[in-house]
Design a protein around this motif. Sequence first.
Motif, PDB file in Angstrom:
ATOM      1  N   TYR A  72      28.367 -30.936  32.449  1.00 33.75           N
ATOM      2  CA  TYR A  72      27.073 -30.342  32.887  1.00 33.75           C
ATOM      3  C   TYR A  72      27.420 -28.983  32.958  1.00 33.75           C
ATOM      4  CZ  TYR A  72      24.889 -34.895  32.484  1.00 33.75           C
ATOM      5  OH  TYR A  72      24.742 -36.121  32.165  1.00 33.75           O
ATOM      6  N   ARG A  73      26.118 -28.026  33.042  1.00 27.08           N
ATOM      7  CA  ARG A  73      26.313 -26.651  33.564  1.00 27.08           C
ATOM      8  C   ARG A  73      25.259 -26.262  34.663  1.00 27.08           C
ATOM      9  NH1 ARG A  73      29.396 -22.583  31.368  1.00 27.08           N
ATOM     10  NH2 ARG A  73      30.508 -22.913  29.480  1.00 27.08           N
ATOM     11  N   ARG A  80      20.952 -28.436  37.629  1.00 30.55           N
ATOM     12  CA  ARG A  80      22.109 -28.816  36.733  1.00 30.55           C
ATOM     13  C   ARG A  80      21.627 -29.335  35.627  1.00 30.55           C
ATOM     14  NH1 ARG A  80      24.244 -34.097  36.896  1.00 30.55           N
ATOM     15  NH2 ARG A  80      26.768 -34.262  36.382  1.00 30.55           N
ATOM     16  N   TRP A  83      25.057 -30.348  28.975  1.00 29.31           N
ATOM     17  CA  TRP A  83      25.543 -29.387  28.263  1.00 29.31           C
ATOM     18  C   TRP A  83      26.378 -29.697  27.096  1.00 29.31           C
ATOM     19  CZ3 TRP A  83      31.078 -27.019  29.455  1.00 29.31           C
ATOM     20  CH2 TRP A  83      31.383 -26.251  28.564  1.00 29.31           C
ATOM     21  N   ALA A 132      21.485 -23.352  29.883  1.00 29.20           N
ATOM     22  CA  ALA A 132      22.532 -22.515  30.880  1.00 29.20           C
ATOM     23  C   ALA A 132      23.265 -21.399  30.020  1.00 29.20           C
ATOM     24  CB  ALA A 132      23.291 -23.378  31.520  1.00 29.20           C
ATOM     25  N   VAL A 134      26.030 -19.527  28.561  1.00 34.31           N
ATOM     26  CA  VAL A 134      27.705 -19.406  28.209  1.00 34.31           C
ATOM     27  C   VAL A 134      28.165 -18.022  28.487  1.00 34.31           C
ATOM     28  CG1 VAL A 134      29.425 -20.147  26.609  1.00 34.31           C
ATOM     29  CG2 VAL A 134      27.213 -21.439  27.033  1.00 34.31           C
TER      30      VAL A 134
END
Length: 307
Positions: A72-73, A80, A83, A132, A134
């Motif tokens: 997860y990210r 949260r 991912w 999220a 990267v």
Amino acid sequence: MGATNESLPNSEANAAVQEAITEEQAKFFLDNGYLVIRNVLSAEELRLLREQTQGVVDKGIAGEGVDEDYLYRVRGSGERVYWRTEYVIDKLDATKALLGHPFILKSVEKLQGNNFVPTWDSLVVKIPSQAASVPWHRDAEVPVGCADPRPIFNVDFYLDDADEKSCLWVIPGSNRWDPGSASERCARPGFDFDGAIPVQLTAGDVIFHDIQLLHGSPEGEGNALRRTIYYEFRSGEIEVEFGPHTLEYLTIKQRLLNDCIDRRKQTLYGASEKSFEYRPAGALALAGGEVPPQTEYRYPHEKYWRT
């Protein structure tokens, strides 16, 4: 924000009309660190991969009963979000057959030689309106002291369309930067688009990207799911000399690759293909004799690190 991929000569291959990448396309990849390949997955293979990976994605989103393979990210808001999932070959029949794709394996062989070995396998996901960021990064550095010019790289299979809101961004040529220059670029605040290009793809397309290529994606608000399967390949000779895996791991993954090639032959789409013949040689040649059926597909990296 930079040139589009279509404006760069030899930046794209087409699996619908080629058996493997050309010498010119291979050179583009070596120089720039990435290469787009269109039309890799047939409609039936794409359908099965999307159908089977959906269960993995649903499990990751639910976050219930998930194991250490689910990662997860955290978004800027502190939320949260699911991912990625590691060891995806272990989890699905379609991803096993995918590893045996003849166009991909012929192209990997062209770039790495006949002793190439599959290493990492993951499913990376962008959840609609929840992706999220990267940050800019390299997947890894080439081992210290390695002068072998053969690239270590990932093959990224796209199961969904990737537009400018959800696609990968790359900095062409950054695979050849020294570590200091790469670190400085990654340390800039925010998601700096300077020198970067978006790599927009259609479901069924593939990107080859060098582990030293700077790449990433900004926090997304797109309303479509994006699933990408990543298979990393490394030259067996580089692995033998520098690792990070043990020699036992190399033989295990060679046999797994042969099993997946055989599995692909049993599929409707694989039966009509000319399958890839994996022929490692020299010190990396596989021993003859009867090989027991493959019953395991998850080999934790940490179990096979060299001391």
